[in-house]
Design an enzyme around this catalytic site. Structure first.
Site, short mmCIF file in Angstrom:
data_model
loop_
_atom_site.label_atom_id
_atom_site.label_comp_id
_atom_site.label_asym_id
_atom_site.label_seq_id
_atom_site.Cartn_x
_atom_site.Cartn_y
_atom_site.Cartn_z
N HIS A 78 34.60 54.32 22.73
CA HIS A 78 35.47 55.19 21.93
C HIS A 78 34.70 56.48 21.66
O HIS A 78 33.47 56.46 21.56
CB HIS A 78 35.75 54.45 20.61
N ASP A 114 29.14 49.13 18.01
CA ASP A 114 30.37 49.61 17.39
C ASP A 114 31.29 48.39 17.26
O ASP A 114 31.86 47.92 18.24
CB ASP A 114 30.99 50.69 18.29
N GLN A 133 36.41 47.19 16.74
CA GLN A 133 37.43 46.28 17.28
C GLN A 133 36.97 44.84 17.31
O GLN A 133 37.80 43.93 17.35
CB GLN A 133 37.80 46.69 18.72
N LYS A 189 40.85 48.42 9.96
CA LYS A 189 41.15 47.56 11.12
C LYS A 189 40.92 46.09 10.77
O LYS A 189 41.29 45.20 11.51
CB LYS A 189 40.28 47.96 12.31
N CYS A 243 41.39 57.85 22.38
CA CYS A 243 40.02 58.31 22.10
C CYS A 243 39.02 57.76 23.11
O CYS A 243 37.87 57.45 22.76
CB CYS A 243 39.57 57.96 20.69
#
Ligand code: PMP
Length: 411
Positions: A124, A201, A204, A227, A367
């Site tokens: 991303h 990261d 997600q 999220k 993104c």
């Protein structure tokens, strides 16, 4: 479907409301932002109705209560990701802020000319541009792990990139476009063998699978509340204590200082050193509530439901004429995120026609422009699912895609 899915859906009021045009909402955009259960909404109201004030300042009872609750939320995050100390949890405004904070403070302090950062093209922009920027500033070099044709990281190539010059490996736990789940633990081990750090990261991944930063040897982890079924405006940066303690502040102001004099200032200990100004107070507390909700539901239930949904979605989408799904086709290697195109259809037209049937999906480059360039496409449609979705909703999506194909004269 898991047995109690109907009662789970009742926890999320928005899933049971009608759209402005009277249609029933089919929400397939949780990858962009998930919905919140009633307990999270109630918690936010409770704070503002009964005990909101600033934290870490007043001695009054409200300040005391809200500070205690915010620190309890920090401890919940700590337990949720298996961190050793609560002060390893820094509250930020979201994943983007967490990555910028880490890249800037770590990069300015530890990155030198000729050093290398390993990235890859599925990241991303939030886990791409901050590293690109700090590498430029410090005259460091970016190296890119090749992707396999089905959108996984080529691990042999990764191993070949690692050397004593490698200082950081930045990687997503799960791709927000391909759904690919990356082997973070193995990558961390290999990074550490050459003395490099790993930044994960987790925007997600933390909501789809349990994470343990100690067992997985993760040095930095970032994720967002919105999220994870919590509020927007709150995020987390985890950093190993010994590592965070070597880093200078990123933002300056109130709360992050030890002493301020006219000619110099000194810094507070972690985590305050990295939490300048008034934090997102109600959001941080309600993130704790969201984590409680996810923990009570349990990753067994979450993963069982997401696996069943993924299996069904993959099979049904593959039957749509002209539809191409990006990313790994094996369920074990991917999460419940499906990006696709239909030959001859513009993604924006598809998303607009799906919206006419009450279906919320995302279209565009999500993104991930380098990834779209790698795929040789400019945009795609993304249906991102989570445990509160159902196979019936996937049927609605498939029917709506047929409707779109007819409208676009592809059928
Ligand atoms: N990384 C990934 C993998 C994401 O999916 C997102 C959100 N789309 C981000 C980072 C950025 O998160 P936020 O916008 O909450 O800062």
């Amino acid at each position: 479907m898991v047995a109690n899915i109907t009662s789970i859906r009742h926890d999320f009021p928005i899933l049971n409301t009608k759209l402005p045009n009277g249609q029933h909402l089919v929400y397939l955009d949780s990858g962009a932002s998930a919905q919140r259960p009633q307990v999270v909404i109630d918690k936010i109201s409770e704070i503002y109705e009964h005990y909101y004030s600033n934290v870490h300042r007043g001695v009054h009872q409200l300040g005391d209560r809200v500070t205690t609750e915010m620190e309890a939320a920090r401890a919940r995050v700590q337990t949720f990701i298996g961190a050793s100390y609560p002060e390893e949890i820094i509250f930020t405004s979201g994943t983007t802020m967490s990555i910028n904070l880490a890249a800037q403070t770590w990069g300015r302090h530890h990155l030198n000319a000729g050093d290398e950062i390993i990235l890859n093209e599925m990241e991303h922009h939030a886990n791409f541009v901050p590293w690109q920027a700090i590498a430029k500033e410090r005259n460091a070099t970016l190296k890119f792990i090749q992707l396999t044709p089905d959108g996984r990281l080529d691990l042999e190539h990764y191993h070949s990139l690692l050397s004593s010059k490698t200082k950081m490996v930045a990687v997503t736990g799960m791709s927000n476009m391909l759904g690919t789940i990356n082997p973070v633990e193995e990558m961390a081990q290999r990074a550490h063998e050459v003395g490099a750090l790993i930044f994960v990261d987790g925007a997600q991944s933390v909501l789809h699978q349990p994470v343990n930063v100690i067992e997985s040897e993760i040095d930095f982890l970032a994720f967002s509340g919105h999220k994870l079924f919590g509020p927007s405006g709150i995020g987390v940066l985890y950093g190993r204590k010994a590592l965070l303690e070597t880093l200078p502040p990123f933002l300056f102001g109130g709360n992050m200082i030890s002493e301020v004099h006219c000619d110099h200032s000194s810094w507070a200990n972690i985590p305050a050193r990295f939490e300048a100004g008034t934090p997102p107070i109600a959001e941080a507390i309600a993130l704790g509530t969201a984590i409680d909700y996810v923990s009570q539901l349990g990753f067994d239930t979450i993963q069982e439901q997401e696996y069943l949904l993924s299996q069904y979605a993959l099979q049904k989408l593959q039957e749509v004429p002209g539809l191409q799904i990006y990313g790994p086709q094996e369920l074990e290697m991917r999460g419940a995120i499906f990006s696709f195109n239909i030959e001859g259809a513009h993604p924006e037209d598809l998303a607009t026609l799906l919206d006419r049937k009450g279906i919320a999906v995302r279209h565009g480059h999500h993104c991930t422009m380098p990834l779209h360039q790698w795929l040789n496409i400019t945009a795609s449609v993304r249906a991102s699912l989570t445990f509160y979705n159902t196979t019936e909703e996937i049927d609605v999506l498939i029917d709506a895609l047929e409707f779109a194909r007819k409208r676009l004269r592809l059928a």
